[in-house]
Design an enzyme around this catalytic site. Structure first.
Site, PDB file in Angstrom:
ATOM      1  N   HIS A 121     -43.298  30.895  60.133  1.00  0.00           N
ATOM      2  CA  HIS A 121     -44.561  30.959  60.862  1.00  0.00           C
ATOM      3  C   HIS A 121     -45.135  29.573  61.154  1.00  0.00           C
ATOM      4  CE1 HIS A 121     -46.458  30.810  56.740  1.00  0.00           C
ATOM      5  NE2 HIS A 121     -47.310  30.053  57.404  1.00  0.00           N
ATOM      6  N   ASP A 151     -39.457  34.881  56.348  1.00  0.00           N
ATOM      7  CA  ASP A 151     -40.414  33.842  56.752  1.00  0.00           C
ATOM      8  C   ASP A 151     -39.925  32.454  56.370  1.00  0.00           C
ATOM      9  OD1 ASP A 151     -42.615  32.802  58.001  1.00  0.00           O
ATOM     10  OD2 ASP A 151     -43.936  33.020  56.272  1.00  0.00           O
ATOM     11  N   GLY A 223     -52.117  24.786  55.781  1.00  0.00           N
ATOM     12  CA  GLY A 223     -51.438  23.493  55.894  1.00  0.00           C
ATOM     13  C   GLY A 223     -50.435  23.285  54.787  1.00  0.00           C
ATOM     14  N   SER A 225     -48.445  25.678  53.853  1.00  0.00           N
ATOM     15  CA  SER A 225     -47.306  26.553  54.149  1.00  0.00           C
ATOM     16  C   SER A 225     -46.047  25.735  54.394  1.00  0.00           C
ATOM     17  CB  SER A 225     -47.606  27.410  55.382  1.00  0.00           C
ATOM     18  OG  SER A 225     -48.624  28.338  55.114  1.00  0.00           O
ATOM     19  N   THR A 241     -45.954  29.833  50.733  1.00  0.00           N
ATOM     20  CA  THR A 241     -45.935  30.663  51.934  1.00  0.00           C
ATOM     21  C   THR A 241     -47.285  31.233  52.326  1.00  0.00           C
ATOM     22  OG1 THR A 241     -43.628  31.270  51.576  1.00  0.00           O
ATOM     23  CG2 THR A 241     -44.921  32.737  52.955  1.00  0.00           C
ATOM     24  N   ALA A 242     -48.026  31.772  51.377  1.00  0.00           N
ATOM     25  CA  ALA A 242     -49.232  32.515  51.742  1.00  0.00           C
ATOM     26  C   ALA A 242     -50.238  32.461  50.603  1.00  0.00           C
ATOM     27  CB  ALA A 242     -48.884  33.971  52.064  1.00  0.00           C
TER      28      ALA A 242
END
Length: 380
Positions: A121, A151, A223, A225, A241-242
């Site tokens: 992403h 992802d 940022g 990620s 990641t999240a």
């Protein structure tokens, strides 16, 4: 005699008066150079550490080892407004033409050849990708491949003398282990936050198709990620990641993809240009007591099949809706995410045994998986 005593007394009085004046106004003259006025602050200065030394309990050693291999990723995307082609829109609002959108993320250099791991992403749909190293060098990056279902994405930069992150063993992580998150949150520059592993194997979060997250309370913000989650030895444990957040900022619940998964995806992308996964063409569901009663199922372990694709590998093997898959290739299955992971790890074209229950009857059927089709977003 009386006169001599009077002279002695006067002399002593004058000397005491002089000493009192000197002690009060110039204490250093009286040999009291360390005297201080009443109420002065007493400060104890710690001895300076040797240059480059690490203070006891500090995690600076891990940071110095890992941080040079964490990069910032800046992306730009050219967008076109569909309304700008409308003559009435241009008449009222003018010709706005192309518009530039920028993005920010992080990445990790994982090989001397310049391969960089990051999140899909972060780079999805980007026209230009610029990678900035911790030493201020930067280079344009080429997308080697992406895997939206996990992802993850693999980039490549062409620079010499690259710092490389050491890959750790994420399977050895335990809840309570100390970890550090390194990235570029909000574009403020490389930042390190610390915390612990607060949970392992997090899934069913609706983030990716294949989920097996490391959960941490190390602060992860926008940022971060694609950045690194490392252990106290400076080894890569996961790709940040999240976050779970109601405000957009860190609330102490962050998720990272284990490096074991990231390594498998990266090797597949570098070798084949994509990740090859097994697929059997079923629609799985969690086994609830209501479904078990409806289909006459006695077992409480497994995943119920609610749909089977006509002509797919599962249909060809005789699997039907209502069957409960309990094992794949000898490995037990408890949840939908576990079933997907087991099937994805299978080699397409090689038959493996599936254990299932059909209306209280135990069955073992060989299933030959096919290659999992690419998700539509990747095909576009």
């Amino acid at each position: 005699m009386k006169r001599l005593w009077l002279l002695f007394a006067q002399t002593v009085t004058v000397l005491l008066a002089a000493w009192f004046v000197v002690f009060t106004l110039k204490p250093d003259w009286a040999g009291h150079g360390h005297a201080r006025p009443a109420g002065a602050l007493s400060i104890v200065q710690a001895p300076s550490a040797a240059p480059g030394a690490t203070a006891p309990g500090s995690l600076n050693g891990a940071v110095r080892k890992a941080a040079p291999a964490v990069v910032s990723i800046n992306t730009s995307t050219t967008t076109h407004s569909a309304a700008s082609n409308d003559p009435w829109f241009r008449f009222f609002f003018g010709d706005r033409g192309e518009q530039q959108q920028t993005g920010l993320g992080s990445g990790v250099i994982v090989s001397p050849e310049g391969y960089v791991l990051t999140n899909n992403h972060v780079v999805e749909g980007a026209d230009e990708i610029d990678v900035v190293l911790a030493d201020a060098r930067h280079a344009g990056a080429k997308v080697i491949g992406t895997d939206p279902e996990s992802d993850l994405a693999v980039l490549k930069i062409d620079l010499g003398e690259l710092p490389v992150m050491t890959l750790g063993d994420s399977d050895a992580l335990q809840v309570g282990d100390q970890v550090l998150a390194i990235g570029n949150p909000f574009g403020v520059g490389q930042t390190v936050t610390s915390g612990i592993v607060s949970a392992l194997g997090r899934n069913q979060l609706g983030i990716n198709t294949f989920e097996n997250f490391i959960q941490t309370d190390a602060a992860i913000n926008p940022g971060n990620s694609g950045g690194a989650l490392i252990d106290t030895g400076g080894n890569l444990m996961g790709i940040n990641t999240a976050i779970y957040s109601r405000s957009g900022g860190s609330m102490g619940i962050g998720f990272a993809i284990p490096v074991a998964t990231a390594r498998q995806v990266m090797e597949g992308i570098v070798k084949n240009g994509q990740v090859v996964r097994g697929w059997i063409g079923v629609e799985p569901g969690e086994l609830t007591p209501e479904l078990a009663q409806t289909f006459g199922i006695k077992t409480r372990q497994g995943v119920i099949i609610t749909g089977v694709l006509n002509g797919g590998p599962a249909a060809s093997a005789g699997i039907r809706p209502g069957d409960v898959i309990t094992e794949v290739n000898g490995q037990p299955v408890h949840t939908v995410s576990e079933l997907l992971a087991r099937i994805a790890a299978l080699q397409p074209g090689q038959a493996v045994p599936f254990a299932l229950e059909r209306r209280s009857e135990q069955k073992h059927v060989p299933v030959t998986p096919a290659q999992r089709p690419r998700p539509r977003m990747q095909m576009r």
